[in-house]
Enzyme design. Structure first.
Site, mmCIF file in Angstrom:
data_model
loop_
_atom_site.group_PDB
_atom_site.id
_atom_site.type_symbol
_atom_site.label_atom_id
_atom_site.label_comp_id
_atom_site.label_asym_id
_atom_site.label_seq_id
_atom_site.Cartn_x
_atom_site.Cartn_y
_atom_site.Cartn_z
ATOM 1 N N GLY A 22 0.809 -1.214 0.000
ATOM 2 C CA GLY A 22 0.000 0.000 0.000
ATOM 3 C C GLY A 22 0.837 1.257 0.000
ATOM 4 O O GLY A 22 0.507 2.243 0.671
ATOM 5 N N GLY A 28 1.864 4.445 3.745
ATOM 6 C CA GLY A 28 2.790 3.579 3.030
ATOM 7 C C GLY A 28 3.750 4.365 2.166
ATOM 8 O O GLY A 28 4.946 4.045 2.079
ATOM 9 N N TYR A 172 -13.768 -3.822 11.336
ATOM 10 C CA TYR A 172 -12.459 -3.171 11.309
ATOM 11 C C TYR A 172 -11.688 -3.488 12.584
ATOM 12 O O TYR A 172 -10.492 -3.823 12.542
ATOM 13 C CB TYR A 172 -12.616 -1.660 11.147
ATOM 14 C CG TYR A 172 -11.293 -0.912 11.086
ATOM 15 C CD1 TYR A 172 -10.456 -1.059 9.989
ATOM 16 C CD2 TYR A 172 -10.889 -0.076 12.124
ATOM 17 C CE1 TYR A 172 -9.236 -0.375 9.919
ATOM 18 C CE2 TYR A 172 -9.681 0.605 12.068
ATOM 19 C CZ TYR A 172 -8.861 0.457 10.966
ATOM 20 O OH TYR A 172 -7.649 1.121 10.909
#
Length: 308
Positions: A22, A28, A172
């Protein structure tokens, strides 16, 4: 140094090879950019190779791109095979990519999107690349978790894919708790080898694209409070960078912002929720992850076992 750790404290990374998932945007990108700037050879492992090349062009140093879609185990296996063929060694694997608060949807393999992307995809990738790391002293697997691992979080072994009901916040939380439990169990299994360590980090609350799926009820308050409770992606990447590069880091540690409630600030050693340290649940999650992905790590049994 501990209270104001920054990219200036990153040791020389020349000769080291890093893969960052990512890495075309947000945390990232900042992680990869900092590592490349200190001399590491960095691979941006991203779903959109075109965006990855655009990101690489904005960085200084030895930066290449590998297509990787964590929502597909076929893609994970293809990417791992490509990396194994082109890399002679791997010093750093940064499991950074993730999705947050997505509407109910599934990966290509039928996993709940957040659990499948954030945890299972990275579990599989790590297992498939680990033999590039085990011969390398000082190599590290750094997995990015979240303060969300404390919110409505648990490993739902009776319904891990949320097929009976769905909570985007709960799903999540499960995925980010899984990131931590994976790190702790991986470290237990790595310890006898003495070369590679597993470390976790979290960015606090950072201003990135990850927030785009925030539920409507939370979106306005977050917008109002943003200047007070969020930090830049560059600051949010510091805990990951410290976990990856600080010579004092030990396997099984967890790094996050040092400010109040770990929301923002320079990175320091932090602790995770009490349930994240449950060895029996860690090992049960490991077994489930092996079954779901079909990936077995090139490691023996952990140092200590607990009943499942």
């Amino acid at each position: 140094m501990d209270e104001k750790w920054s990219t200036a404290n990153i040791p020389d990374q020349r000769g080291r090879v890093a893969v960052v998932t990512g890495a075309n945007t947000g945390l990232g990108y900042e992680t990869a950019r900092a590592l490349a700037g200190r001399g590491a050879s960095v691979v941006l492992a991203v779903r959109d190779a075109g965006k990855g090349r655009q990101a690489a062009a904005r960085m200084t140093g030895d930066v290449t791109v590998q297509e990787l879609d964590l929502t597909s185990l076929d893609s994970v296996r293809t990417a791992a095979a490509a990396l194994r063929s082109r890399l002679g060694r791997l010093d750093l694997l940064i499991n950074n990519a993730g999705v947050m608060y997505t509407p109910k949807q599934s990966t290509r393999d039928g996993f709940e999107m957040q659990f499948g992307t954030n945890h299972l995809g990275h579990f599989a990738l790590t297992g498939l690349l680990l033999d590039l790391m085990l011969p390398v002293p000082g190599s590290r697997v750094v997995t990015v978790s979240s303060t969300g691992h404390r919110i409505r979080a648990g490993i739902h072994f009776d319904d891990p894919q949320w097929e009976r009901s769905y909570s985007r916040v709960g799903a999540y939380g499960q995925s980010k708790l899984a990131n931590l439990m994976f790190t702790y169990e991986l470290q237990r299994r790595l310890t006898p080898h003495g070369t590679t360590v597993a470390v976790a980090a979290h960015p606090g609350i950072s201003s990135t694209e990850l927030m785009r799926n925030t539920p409507a009820a939370l979106r306005l308050p977050v917008t109002w409070l943003a200047p007070l409770i969020t930090q830049t992606a560059a600051m949010g990447a510091l805990p990951t960078l410290r976990a990856a590069t600080d010579p004092a880091v030990l396997g099984g540690q967890y790094y996050g912002p040092g400010g109040r409630n770990q929301v923002k600030g320079h990175p320091r050693l932090v602790t995770s929720s009490p349930q994240s340290y449950d060895v029996a649940v860690q090992q049960r999650l490991w077994a489930l992850s092996e079954d779901l992905t079909g990936v077995r790590f090139p490691l023996g049994a952990p140092l200590s076992t607990a009943p499942r």
